[in-house]
Design a protein around this motif. Structure first.
Motif, PDB file in Angstrom:
ATOM      1  N   ARG A 111       0.832  -1.197   0.000  1.00 54.78           N
ATOM      2  CA  ARG A 111       0.000   0.000   0.000  1.00 54.78           C
ATOM      3  C   ARG A 111       0.868   1.248   0.000  1.00 54.78           C
ATOM      4  O   ARG A 111       1.810   1.355   0.783  1.00 54.78           O
ATOM      5  N   ILE A 112       0.535   2.182  -0.864  1.00 56.21           N
ATOM      6  CA  ILE A 112       1.295   3.430  -0.960  1.00 56.21           C
ATOM      7  C   ILE A 112       0.314   4.597  -0.903  1.00 56.21           C
ATOM      8  O   ILE A 112      -0.608   4.696  -1.716  1.00 56.21           O
ATOM      9  N   ASP A 113       0.537   5.476   0.061  1.00 57.10           N
ATOM     10  CA  ASP A 113      -0.322   6.633   0.301  1.00 57.10           C
ATOM     11  C   ASP A 113       0.318   7.866  -0.327  1.00 57.10           C
ATOM     12  O   ASP A 113       1.426   8.254   0.065  1.00 57.10           O
ATOM     13  N   LEU A 114      -0.349   8.459  -1.294  1.00 53.29           N
ATOM     14  CA  LEU A 114       0.114   9.695  -1.936  1.00 53.29           C
ATOM     15  C   LEU A 114      -0.612  10.866  -1.289  1.00 53.29           C
ATOM     16  O   LEU A 114      -1.813  11.047  -1.477  1.00 53.29           O
ATOM     17  N   ASP A 115       0.141  11.640  -0.514  1.00 54.10           N
ATOM     18  CA  ASP A 115      -0.431  12.669   0.355  1.00 54.10           C
ATOM     19  C   ASP A 115       0.015  14.053  -0.115  1.00 54.10           C
ATOM     20  O   ASP A 115       1.157  14.454   0.117  1.00 54.10           O
ATOM     21  N   PRO A 116      -0.865  14.818  -0.770  1.00 56.16           N
ATOM     22  CA  PRO A 116      -0.478  16.161  -1.227  1.00 56.16           C
ATOM     23  C   PRO A 116      -0.254  17.099  -0.039  1.00 56.16           C
ATOM     24  O   PRO A 116      -1.086  17.203   0.862  1.00 56.16           O
TER      25      PRO A 116
ATOM     26  N   VAL B 228       7.994  -5.504   3.596  1.00 53.72           N
ATOM     27  CA  VAL B 228       7.065  -4.800   2.707  1.00 53.72           C
ATOM     28  C   VAL B 228       7.252  -3.293   2.842  1.00 53.72           C
ATOM     29  O   VAL B 228       7.174  -2.553   1.853  1.00 53.72           O
ATOM     30  N   ARG B 229       7.517  -2.818   4.043  1.00 52.17           N
ATOM     31  CA  ARG B 229       7.832  -1.397   4.230  1.00 52.17           C
ATOM     32  C   ARG B 229       9.052  -1.012   3.410  1.00 52.17           C
ATOM     33  O   ARG B 229       9.072   0.035   2.750  1.00 52.17           O
ATOM     34  N   HIS B 230      10.079  -1.847   3.451  1.00 52.01           N
ATOM     35  CA  HIS B 230      11.287  -1.553   2.672  1.00 52.01           C
ATOM     36  C   HIS B 230      10.992  -1.569   1.174  1.00 52.01           C
ATOM     37  O   HIS B 230      11.567  -0.776   0.416  1.00 52.01           O
ATOM     38  N   ALA B 231      10.112  -2.447   0.745  1.00 58.04           N
ATOM     39  CA  ALA B 231       9.713  -2.474  -0.661  1.00 58.04           C
ATOM     40  C   ALA B 231       9.005  -1.176  -1.040  1.00 58.04           C
ATOM     41  O   ALA B 231       9.246  -0.613  -2.126  1.00 58.04           O
TER      42      ALA B 231
ATOM     43  N   ASP C 195       3.870   8.455   1.745  1.00 61.89           N
ATOM     44  CA  ASP C 195       3.889   8.090   3.166  1.00 61.89           C
ATOM     45  C   ASP C 195       4.215   6.613   3.323  1.00 61.89           C
ATOM     46  O   ASP C 195       3.331   5.756   3.412  1.00 61.89           O
ATOM     47  N   PHE C 196       5.480   6.310   3.399  1.00 65.72           N
ATOM     48  CA  PHE C 196       5.965   4.933   3.501  1.00 65.72           C
ATOM     49  C   PHE C 196       5.600   4.287   4.832  1.00 65.72           C
ATOM     50  O   PHE C 196       5.524   3.062   4.932  1.00 65.72           O
ATOM     51  N   ASN C 197       5.372   5.094   5.852  1.00 65.30           N
ATOM     52  CA  ASN C 197       5.080   4.517   7.167  1.00 65.30           C
ATOM     53  C   ASN C 197       3.688   3.914   7.262  1.00 65.30           C
ATOM     54  O   ASN C 197       3.375   3.218   8.233  1.00 65.30           O
ATOM     55  N   GLN C 198       2.852   4.154   6.275  1.00 65.52           N
ATOM     56  CA  GLN C 198       1.558   3.467   6.252  1.00 65.52           C
ATOM     57  C   GLN C 198       1.719   1.976   5.979  1.00 65.52           C
ATOM     58  O   GLN C 198       0.766   1.210   6.115  1.00 65.52           O
TER      59      GLN C 198
ATOM     60  N   PHE D 134      10.737   5.824  11.704  1.00 70.43           N
ATOM     61  CA  PHE D 134       9.498   5.117  12.013  1.00 70.43           C
ATOM     62  C   PHE D 134       8.560   6.054  12.772  1.00 70.43           C
ATOM     63  O   PHE D 134       8.995   7.093  13.274  1.00 70.43           O
ATOM     64  N   PRO D 135       7.290   5.708  12.884  1.00 70.39           N
ATOM     65  CA  PRO D 135       6.373   6.534  13.676  1.00 70.39           C
ATOM     66  C   PRO D 135       6.852   6.654  15.122  1.00 70.39           C
ATOM     67  O   PRO D 135       7.538   5.764  15.637  1.00 70.39           O
ATOM     68  N   PRO D 136       6.514   7.741  15.800  1.00 71.23           N
ATOM     69  CA  PRO D 136       7.049   8.000  17.141  1.00 71.23           C
ATOM     70  C   PRO D 136       6.654   6.972  18.192  1.00 71.23           C
ATOM     71  O   PRO D 136       7.353   6.830  19.202  1.00 71.23           O
TER      72      PRO D 136
END
Length: 342
Positions: free
Chosen positions: A138-143, A195-198, A230-233, A317-319
């Motif tokens: 999953r890849i989130d494109l966040d303007p 998968v995050r690294h991908a 947003d790779f952290n998603q 990574f997220p806090p």
């Protein structure tokens, strides 16, 4: 005096279910006047597509007891009093703690969740039977501020090409807000970290091709007027609004699957709780065949290794995550510079 209530008949794979809706006239979205009963009826109308997209997955419920203008909270464990047709699955969180999460197996479960004041449904990227291995990239494109939905469109098309080069088929939906979500079905052979690294590898390649339009910068002060990937998603226990899930926005928008052919012409503001059922009836489910041919994240992991060799390391990574191996300091660059200058 008895409280106001009604009962909905909800078709499903095991026959009809009767789901009680208390306070059906309670207004959840003030601007369009959409009630709790309207939400429940929406979930019945899109039920098959909703379950196909979000079913058989651990799911978090974002609940709004007083409507979307009020306070909300997340239910990660199933609410008390669940009917006998509602199941859960035990998942492991980044902390190592284990806990049950609800699973949607049929439309009646989603309607019952709406009865419990759920507005937004957040499914995991993995299946209930194997929650540790995602079957969706999953890849989130966040303007970012200064950019708009239209700025995500060419980015999404280029991302589709990037994924195609490594044998992955991209599917797309509106986020329900200003962005886009790009999914690629994958074989559940890798842990979340892989998968995050991908995702990071794909995001970096996209950024190289569109440096003026795309950024992977985690810190907002470094993003500029670009689309943030947003790779952290892609992390464990990180979710986004599911396909056909309503959003807690004033106009009752819906995160809606679309085709690549219509991407350049759609207005995501028109996809709402009131309009999406008719769209689904007229056009069908754009994601119906998504998982027919899952791909392999292996080639993207080769890109990840290539980038590591070129000096591009781990990203923040997220806090709330534990400190991860190779992770850079969790301090925004401007603060780090001030500390160095002292």
């Amino acid at each position: 005096m008895a409280s106001e209530a009604t009962t909905l008949t909800v078709p499903g794979p095991d026959g009809d279910r009767e789901v009680r809706i208390s306070s059906p006239s309670r207004v959840l979205w003030t601007e369009p006047g959409i009630t709790k009963l309207d939400l429940a009826e929406y979930l019945v109308a899109v039920g098959d597509a909703f379950v196909r997209a979000n079913g058989d997955r651990p799911i978090s419920l974002q609940r709004f007891p007083g409507g979307v203008d009020g306070e909300d909270f997340f239910s990660k464990n199933p609410p008390k009093g669940a009917p006998d047709y509602v199941r859960d699955v035990t998942v492991t969180y980044p902390s190592g703690r284990k806990h049950p999460q609800l699973v949607v197996d049929e439309p009646a479960v989603a309607v019952w969740a709406a009865q419990m004041n759920t507005v937004v449904f957040h499914p995991w990227a993995s299946r209930a039977e194997d929650p540790d291995h995602p079957d969706q990239l999953r890849i989130d494109l966040d303007p970012q501020p200064g950019t708009e939905f239209r700025d995500t469109v060419p980015v999404a098309h280029e991302l589709r090409k990037v994924l195609a080069e490594v044998g992955l088929t991209a599917w797309i939906k509106t986020s329900g807000n200003r962005g886009l979500h790009v999914f690629a079905p994958v074989r559940p052979e890798h842990e979340f970290l892989d998968v995050r690294h991908a995702v990071i590898a794909a995001a970096r390649e996209l950024e190289r091709r569109m440096p003026d339009e795309v950024t992977t910068a985690w810190w907002k002060e470094e993003r500029g007027q670009r689309v943030f990937v947003d790779f952290n998603q892609a992390n464990r226990d990180r979710t986004m609004a599911g396909a056909y899930s309503p959003r807690a926005l004033p106009h009752a928008s819906v995160s809606t699957p679309i085709t690549w052919e219509e991407l350049g012409s759609v207005d995501p503001r028109t996809f709402t709780v009131r309009s999406v059922p008719e769209r689904l009836r007229a056009r069908g489910d754009a994601w119906e065949a998504m998982h027919a041919e899952p791909g392999d994240v292996g080639p993207l992991l080769e890109w990840w290794d290539r980038d590591l060799g070129n000096g591009l390391g781990e990203l923040p990574f997220p806090p709330d995550f534990p400190k991860m191996p190779g992770e850079p300091p969790r301090v925004q660059p401007s603060r780090a510079k001030k500390a160095e200058d002292r």
